[in-house]
Design an enzyme around this catalytic site. Structure first.
Site, PDB file in Angstrom:
ATOM      1  CG  HIS A   1      -1.038 -10.120   6.828  1.00  7.96           C
ATOM      2  ND1 HIS A   1      -1.792  -9.095   7.137  1.00  7.96           N
ATOM      3  CD2 HIS A   1      -1.318 -10.473   5.902  1.00  7.96           C
ATOM      4  CE1 HIS A   1      -2.439  -8.521   6.262  1.00  7.96           C
ATOM      5  NE2 HIS A   1      -2.199  -9.436   5.170  1.00  7.96           N
ATOM      6  CG  MET A  14       2.687  -0.578   0.157  1.00  9.28           C
ATOM      7  SD  MET A  14       2.375   1.251  -0.122  1.00  9.28           S
ATOM      8  CE  MET A  14       2.524   1.154  -2.017  1.00  9.28           C
ATOM      9  CD1 TRP A  74      -5.933   8.352 -10.921  1.00  9.31           C
ATOM     10  CD2 TRP A  74      -7.722   8.837  -9.757  1.00  9.31           C
ATOM     11  NE1 TRP A  74      -5.780   9.833 -10.624  1.00  9.31           N
ATOM     12  CE2 TRP A  74      -7.108   9.998  -9.673  1.00  9.31           C
ATOM     13  CE3 TRP A  74      -9.157   8.876  -9.130  1.00  9.31           C
ATOM     14  CZ2 TRP A  74      -7.265  11.284  -9.032  1.00  9.31           C
ATOM     15  CZ3 TRP A  74      -9.379  10.211  -8.479  1.00  9.31           C
ATOM     16  CH2 TRP A  74      -8.631  11.286  -8.637  1.00  9.31           C
ATOM     17  N   GLY A 128       9.388   1.028   8.750  1.00  9.52           N
ATOM     18  CA  GLY A 128       9.938  -0.022   9.416  1.00  9.52           C
ATOM     19  C   GLY A 128      10.396   0.325  10.707  1.00  9.52           C
TER      20      GLY A 128
END
Length: 339
Positions: free
Chosen positions: A49, A179, A230, A309
């Site tokens: 990212h 996350m 699920w 972190g």
């Protein structure tokens, strides 16, 4: 480090990216903010990212899907809660601005919430968690995305992997959970593809409807595996609902109708610790939890446990000294765009 990677000094990456964004007519302040954020994400080891996303971001700019001149604006205020319109501006610029505003609201009211619609990909969600923690605020942020996970029991993707961030400021090192609601973010899956590696665990379904750890097979149809099966499916749906109703923006179902992933909905919540008179007790309680989880026998000799972190900071320090590992293929693309 794999053979198809090279190490780039942080300052060099920052300068190359600054030149790139200036070339594409971003204002100097926006170009600097983008260069800093992409470089810092990559410095922290989040290439998926960070630097890896730069060519795609520029592609969106060239296609007119990102308005480089747009400024997110407040459209409605309800005390400590505000709705903003991102006007299809750069996701990073909008995200930083809305986090700043949530921090301001929190400092005034104790808690602040900014719901943002019509924005673009915010890249690393943890950027805004670190931003909140550095301003002595607890942060809770989430975004919806294009559909890239099947609802549990379904065959085709109807849910986004809707990244979820929680940050807690701490004198001895901030706690920052960042996350995706899929087992692996798709940027991370592509990162494994670029390195020529398999995922350590199954990350999605291949085109034969079988769970796979092969990034190439998963990326064919982009059907990610929800965390907790699920349970992750339900959590993704609820986050999409919250982002949509709080911002009055697009849901994942509306984003699915677009050719590419644009006009997302996001939420930025900050809680200021300045309003508490017991932060010393809070620090002690956080240390108690961290110490208890650190003090466990590892499954494998030489391993250890980490709080969210903690490894980010270790990676940041190592990469500052040694240079940032970057895909040679990606770095060539970025440099070619900048020249």
């Amino acid at each position: 480090m794999s053979s198809n990677q090279k190490r780039i000094p942080f300052e060099e990456m920052q300068q190359v990216l600054l030149n790139l964004f200036l070339k594409y007519d971003f204002t100097p302040s926006k170009a600097q903010q983008l260069a800093n954020t992409y470089s810092e994400s990559t410095l922290d080891g989040i290439n998926s990212h960070g630097i890896n996303r730069v060519p795609l971001f520029i592609d969106y700019v060239e296609k007119g899907l990102v308005d480089i001149n747009a400024e997110a604006e407040k459209v409605e205020g309800m005390g400590s809660i505000e709705r903003w319109d991102g006007k299809l501006g750069p996701g990073i610029i909008n995200g930083i601005k809305c986090t700043d505003r949530a921090i301001e609201l929190a400092q005034k009211h104790g808690m602040g919430l900014v719901a943002l619609r019509n924005t673009n990909h915010w890249m690393r969600g943890g950027t805004y968690g670190w931003q909140a923690a550095n301003n002595d605020c607890i942060g809770i942020m989430f975004t919806n995305t294009q559909p890239n996970m099947p609802p549990w029991g379904g065959k085709d993707s109807r849910l986004g992997n809707n990244p979820f961030i929680v940050s807690i400021p701490r004198k001895e090192g901030h706690i920052v959970l960042d996350m995706a609601i899929s087992q692996f973010a798709f940027g991370k899956i592509n990162d494994y593809r670029l390195k020529g590696e398999k995922l350590p665990f199954p990350g999605g379904w291949d085109d034969n409807d079988q769970l796979s750890n092969d990034p190439k097979k998963i990326l064919v149809k982009e059907r990610g595996l929800p965390i907790g099966y699920w349970k992750g499916s339900a959590l993704s749906m609820v986050l999409d609902m919250l982002a949509t109703v709080l911002s009055l923006g697009n849901s994942t179902s509306k984003i699915a109708g677009k050719d590419l992933e644009v006009a997302l909905s996001q939420v930025f919540i900050c809680i200021s610790r300045n309003n508490f008179n017991d932060t010393d007790i809070q620090e002690r309680l956080l240390k108690e939890i961290i110490d208890f989880t650190h003090n466990v026998e590892p499954l494998k000799e030489g391993d250890r446990t980490y709080y969210p972190g903690e490894r980010t900071v270790l990676t940041r320090e190592r990469n500052k000294k040694e240079g940032i590992p970057v895909s040679t293929e990606i770095w060539k693309k970025v440099c070619a765009l900048a020249n």
